[in-house]
Write an enzyme that holds these catalytic residues in place. Structure first.
Site, PDB file in Angstrom:
ATOM      1  N   GLY A 189      36.182  42.552  30.777  1.00  8.04           N
ATOM      2  CA  GLY A 189      38.183  42.602  30.313  1.00  8.04           C
ATOM      3  C   GLY A 189      38.028  44.142  29.600  1.00  8.04           C
ATOM      4  O   GLY A 189      39.350  44.529  28.724  1.00  8.04           O
ATOM      5  N   GLY A 190      37.821  45.697  30.212  1.00  2.73           N
ATOM      6  CA  GLY A 190      37.937  46.636  30.000  1.00  2.73           C
ATOM      7  C   GLY A 190      39.967  46.664  29.979  1.00  2.73           C
ATOM      8  O   GLY A 190      40.176  47.142  28.483  1.00  2.73           O
ATOM      9  N   LYS A 191      39.991  46.570  30.689  1.00  2.00           N
ATOM     10  CA  LYS A 191      41.479  46.953  31.045  1.00  2.00           C
ATOM     11  C   LYS A 191      42.221  45.686  30.556  1.00  2.00           C
ATOM     12  O   LYS A 191      44.065  46.707  30.345  1.00  2.00           O
ATOM     13  CB  LYS A 191      41.872  47.077  32.534  1.00  2.00           C
ATOM     14  CG  LYS A 191      41.390  48.157  33.170  1.00  2.00           C
ATOM     15  CD  LYS A 191      41.780  48.204  34.483  1.00  2.00           C
ATOM     16  CE  LYS A 191      40.656  49.090  34.954  1.00  2.00           C
ATOM     17  NZ  LYS A 191      39.521  49.138  35.304  1.00  2.00           N
ATOM     18  N   CYS A 224      37.430  51.944  41.750  1.00  2.00           N
ATOM     19  CA  CYS A 224      37.185  52.675  41.345  1.00  2.00           C
ATOM     20  C   CYS A 224      35.959  53.348  42.355  1.00  2.00           C
ATOM     21  O   CYS A 224      34.966  53.735  42.172  1.00  2.00           O
ATOM     22  CB  CYS A 224      36.418  52.784  40.134  1.00  2.00           C
ATOM     23  SG  CYS A 224      35.302  51.352  40.854  1.00  2.00           S
ATOM     24  N   ASP A 242      38.732  36.021  36.753  1.00  2.81           N
ATOM     25  CA  ASP A 242      37.541  36.820  37.492  1.00  2.81           C
ATOM     26  C   ASP A 242      36.779  35.541  37.789  1.00  2.81           C
ATOM     27  O   ASP A 242      36.597  33.914  37.831  1.00  2.81           O
ATOM     28  CB  ASP A 242      36.313  37.426  36.249  1.00  2.81           C
ATOM     29  CG  ASP A 242      35.675  38.224  37.246  1.00  2.81           C
ATOM     30  OD1 ASP A 242      36.363  39.173  37.981  1.00  2.81           O
ATOM     31  OD2 ASP A 242      34.648  37.866  37.676  1.00  2.81           O
ATOM     32  N   CYS A 261      41.131  40.466  38.559  1.00  4.58           N
ATOM     33  CA  CYS A 261      39.535  40.853  38.604  1.00  4.58           C
ATOM     34  C   CYS A 261      39.477  41.602  37.067  1.00  4.58           C
ATOM     35  O   CYS A 261      38.711  42.710  37.451  1.00  4.58           O
ATOM     36  CB  CYS A 261      39.161  41.698  40.104  1.00  4.58           C
ATOM     37  SG  CYS A 261      40.130  41.327  41.894  1.00  4.58           S
ATOM     38  N   ALA A 262      39.000  40.775  36.296  1.00  4.85           N
ATOM     39  CA  ALA A 262      39.085  41.332  35.159  1.00  4.85           C
ATOM     40  C   ALA A 262      37.584  41.280  34.429  1.00  4.85           C
ATOM     41  O   ALA A 262      37.050  42.618  33.231  1.00  4.85           O
ATOM     42  CB  ALA A 262      39.660  40.391  33.637  1.00  4.85           C
ATOM     43  N   ASP A 306      41.670  44.774  39.975  1.00  8.89           N
ATOM     44  CA  ASP A 306      41.134  46.161  39.983  1.00  8.89           C
ATOM     45  C   ASP A 306      39.764  45.484  40.890  1.00  8.89           C
ATOM     46  O   ASP A 306      38.983  44.683  40.433  1.00  8.89           O
ATOM     47  CB  ASP A 306      41.089  45.886  38.584  1.00  8.89           C
ATOM     48  CG  ASP A 306      39.846  46.931  38.317  1.00  8.89           C
ATOM     49  OD1 ASP A 306      39.157  47.968  39.215  1.00  8.89           O
ATOM     50  OD2 ASP A 306      38.767  47.094  37.567  1.00  8.89           O
TER      51      ASP A 306
END
Length: 441
Positions: A248-250, A369, A268, A244-245, A315
């Site tokens: 793309g931070g992670k 989160c 995604d 679940c990009a 994520d």
């Protein structure tokens, strides 16, 4: 800009946030993109005021309801200037003068409201606790169940603005070099306590002051998010999926872990977010990844690559309760149209489907989160019950340097305890020789 012009710009932006379905950060970004004449000081003042309105919305609405007024952006702004900024009624009247670039002149009933609010403060002992801590009805029960006696403390922490955390792109530079550059710019910056390549910049500032950001040498990323990526622990040469990009931070953090070797796939269901991910990878000098648009969590691509990856990060889309200090508007947008129950069911489907990608001996990291048990510990427990191929790898085993997690086995961070966004992550390992439960189509 004049003070009156800043108020008018604030009002226009607040009204757009109030009426558009998009998250506030996206609305704000688009608003400022079209305002080239605004300097950094103007942008900062407007953004601060808009965030004040968002962070105090329940309390402002309580005051407006107390005096029989509608909860409109204009009325909230008038109320905030009085009970929050503590400006006299006559000063506000001079700013709301109907002149060029100024807000429309005050109506008689608006001036009367200012008089009635005179001497009041943003807090009032008659306010219900949920109003005082800006907690929406849909989340109050689950958050009280999670925090118990600490509910008020944790909710208060979610009302504080977050620090500016950055992650150093070690493919291009080092934390030491970035710290030296930030210090030379006159900024107060220190290494993050838990994330090895993270730096915290203490003061508020315009991002345009960060040349390293333009060069792709740093990325804006909360320490909690950096730690989630760290738990993936992707090694050079491995095959990895960020299921679940999003933007793309992670993904970028994981690709950097791999030192541009091996292969990472950013998946995604949103094409726009994946395009942004690809752009960020190019800017960061990362060429060991690709993006993959999925039709749903059960896309055929997943079945065809069953058991093919060393590491898989899920994520999951979540309520976002852990990000309320960063996205204060999110608390007033209930998760999904069908509520928390439907969101939890979606998370379960996503996790079960993505787990098929993990090869025997591989690692599955489930993260949110969110601060809600339903989306975190309970979600993992349900998955393990249905998938005996997987077992928990305790946090002390995979990240012994993290000694202050709120959970003994999982990463569990809260703003009050850790000064990060609220994050949860569970590390799971697929044992050899056990077949993973199939996901229904």
């Amino acid at each position: 800009m004049t003070p009156a012009a800043r108020l008018q710009a604030t009002l226009i932006l607040a009204e757009e946030i109030d009426t558009v379905a998009r998250p506030a950060d996206a609305v704000i970004s688009g608003f400022f993109r079209g305002k080239k004449a605004f300097d950094d000081e103007d942008r900062g003042a407007i953004l601060d005021l808009v965030n004040d309105l968002l962070r105090h919305q329940a309390r402002l609405d309580w005051w407006l309801a107390k005096h029989g007024r509608k909860t409109t952006p204009r009325n909230r702004l008038l109320a905030w200037l009085t009970v929050g900024a503590r400006k006299p009624a006559d000063q506000i009247k001079r700013l709301f003068n109907g002149g060029k670039f100024a807000p429309e002149a005050l109506a008689d009933q608006e001036y009367t409201l200012l008089i009635k609010l005179k001497g009041s403060t943003i807090q009032h002992p008659s306010m219900p606790e949920d109003v005082q801590v800006e907690c929406p009805e849909w989340a109050a029960g689950p958050l009280r169940d999670r925090f118990g006696a600490d509910f008020g403390t944790e909710m208060a922490a979610l009302l504080t603005p977050p620090a500016l955390d950055v992650r150093v792109n070690t493919v291009k530079t080092t934390p030491k070099e970035v710290l030296h550059e930030l210090t030379a710019l006159g900024l107060e910056a220190d290494p993050l306590p838990r994330a090895a390549n993270g730096i915290r910049i203490s003061q508020r500032m315009a991002l345009s002051r960060l040349p390293a950001l333009k060069r792709g040498e740093i990325e804006i990323q909360d320490e909690g998010s950096q730690l989630v990526a760290m738990l993936v622990d992707a090694q050079p040469g491995e095959r990895v999926v960020d299921f679940c990009a999003g933007a793309g931070g992670k993904t970028l953090a994981i690709a950097t872990q791999m030192n541009n070797k091996g292969h990472i796939v950013a998946c995604d269901v949103n094409e726009g977010r994946l395009k942004r991910c690809a752009e960020r990878m190019r800017k960061a000098g990362l060429h060991n990844g690709e993006t993959r648009l999925l039709a749903s969590e059960t896309d055929r691509w997943v079945k065809r690559r069953k058991g093919g990856y060393d590491r898989v990060l899920v994520d999951a889309p979540c309520s976002g309760t852990g990000t309320w200090r960063r996205n204060p508007d999110a608390r007033w947008r209930a998760p999904e149209e069908k509520g928390l129950e439907a969101l939890v069911a979606l998370q379960a489907r996503i996790l079960a489907s993505a787990a098929r990608l993990v090869k025997p001996g591989g690692r599955l990291v489930y993260a949110t989160c969110s601060l809600l048990t339903e989306e975190n510990e309970a979600q993992v427990a349900g998955f393990l019950a249905a998938n005996p191929a997987f077992r928990v790898v305790p946090l002390p085993e995979v990240a012994p340097q993290i000694t202050d997690s709120a959970h003994p086995e999982f990463l569990s961070l809260t703003p009050a305890r850790h000064d990060t966004d609220g994050f949860f992550a569970a590390v799971l390992r697929r044992d050899d020789g056990v077949v993973t439960a199939e996901t229904p189509a």
